[in-house]
Design a protein around this motif. Structure first.
Motif, PDB file in Angstrom:
ATOM      1  N   HIS A   9      70.734  48.953 -20.041  1.00  0.00           N
ATOM      2  CA  HIS A   9      71.202  50.283 -19.618  1.00  0.00           C
ATOM      3  C   HIS A   9      72.696  50.400 -19.929  1.00  0.00           C
ATOM      4  CE1 HIS A   9      67.480  50.786 -17.291  1.00  0.00           C
ATOM      5  NE2 HIS A   9      67.637  49.521 -16.937  1.00  0.00           N
ATOM      6  N   GLU A  23      72.409  46.284 -11.344  1.00  0.00           N
ATOM      7  CA  GLU A  23      71.663  45.801 -12.514  1.00  0.00           C
ATOM      8  C   GLU A  23      72.529  45.726 -13.772  1.00  0.00           C
ATOM      9  OE1 GLU A  23      68.331  48.175 -13.784  1.00  0.00           O
ATOM     10  OE2 GLU A  23      67.788  46.740 -15.353  1.00  0.00           O
ATOM     11  N   HIS A  80      67.109  43.084 -18.548  1.00  0.00           N
ATOM     12  CA  HIS A  80      67.153  43.966 -17.375  1.00  0.00           C
ATOM     13  C   HIS A  80      67.277  43.127 -16.115  1.00  0.00           C
ATOM     14  CE1 HIS A  80      65.867  47.905 -19.141  1.00  0.00           C
ATOM     15  NE2 HIS A  80      65.583  47.087 -20.143  1.00  0.00           N
ATOM     16  N   VAL A  81      67.297  43.816 -14.963  1.00  0.00           N
ATOM     17  CA  VAL A  81      67.076  43.185 -13.670  1.00  0.00           C
ATOM     18  C   VAL A  81      66.163  44.156 -12.927  1.00  0.00           C
ATOM     19  CG1 VAL A  81      68.112  42.386 -11.517  1.00  0.00           C
ATOM     20  CG2 VAL A  81      69.330  42.030 -13.655  1.00  0.00           C
TER      21      VAL A  81
HETATM   22 ZN   LIG Z   1      66.379  48.074 -16.130  1.00  0.00          ZN
END
Ligand SMILES: [Zn+2]
Length: 261
Positions: A9, A23, A80-81
């Motif tokens: 992101h 994140e 990601h997280v």
């Molecule tokens: Zn994500």
């Protein structure tokens, strides 16, 4: 191998989840180490994260996919997280779309679960844009939940990066003894400093803008941690917590992170 790494992101409408940890910030912490480690092992790594600050979600996803396709990488790894509902889910999972992707996904899950995270396993996903439209083997790594206290306590950027790299290559790049020397070998100038300057202030709990609307600080709940931000990617972390210890970390947009203590 030529590998595309995507910091999941971090632009315009495409924002990461917020929990005990943020994140986007966690991705940058462990993602930079994934890139450095793969380079140390001799792989060519291309950071396909968009360098423009205000993309729509569609533009953001298309940028990542097009960059990997244009460079014709052998592998695409989106970092990601995970997040769900506070303390309601935990553990690691890796999404894939092809059988070859499942091979990598299984190995990465196995390595991450060795750090103590619950192994939620590989998940086949046919509707994820970055998996569907990339022309190479593609996976999306969700190593832990940023809104789960136990997961956040287990999270160590270096151990996580090592586990992901071991899942991909079979090699331990950041062994305990070699941590410092190996990391020093990575010249700062070679870091993947593709992120654009971004002065936007996140609309997240615990975020408070400084007077004048420039810069902000963020209180990370239940972690004894405050982050003081010049902007999205330049900030100072101060932490003193019984579980996580006493730390001071400087994170910059172009030169990576450095732990002072
Ligand atoms: Zn994500």
């Amino acid at each position: 191998m030529k590998i595309a790494i995507d910091f999941g992101h971090g632009t315009g409408e495409d924002r990461g989840a917020e929990g005990y940890l943020n994140e986007e910030k966690a991705i940058r912490e462990y993602g930079e180490l994934v890139i450095d480690g793969l380079k140390l092992l001799g792989h060519t790594v291309i950071n396909v994260t968009p360098a423009t600050a205000n993309l729509s979600l569609g533009q953001s996803l298309a940028y990542r996919v097009n960059a990997a396709n244009n460079y014709k990488t052998d592998l695409f790894i989106s970092l990601h997280v995970n997040a769900f509902r506070k303390d309601k889910a935990r553990g690691c999972e890796v999404e894939y779309i092809s059988d070859a992707g499942k091979g990598y996904a299984d190995k990465i899950c196995t390595e991450i679960s060795k750090l103590g995270f619950v192994n939620r396993g590989s998940q086949k996903r046919t509707n994820l844009y970055v998996l569907k439209y990339t022309s190479m083997i593609a996976i999306l790594v969700e190593p832990f939940f940023c809104d789960n206290r136990e997961d956040c306590n287990l999270y160590s950027p270096k151990k996580l990066a090592n586990a992901i790299i071991k899942g991909i290559t079979g090699v331990d790049v950041y062994t305990e003894e070699e941590n410092v020397t190996r990391n020093e070998k990575v010249e700062e100038g070679k870091r993947s400093n593709v992120l654009a300057i971004d002065h936007s202030i996140p609309n997240s709990p615990g975020v408070h803008a400084f007077p004048g609307g420039f810069g902000y600080f963020q209180i990370i709940p239940n972690s004894g941690r405050i982050d003081i931000h010049l902007d999205r990617y330049n900030y100072l972390t101060i932490q003193d917590d019984e579980k996580e210890g006493n730390r001071v970390i400087i994170t910059t947009r172009t030169k990576g992170s450095k732990s002072l203590f």
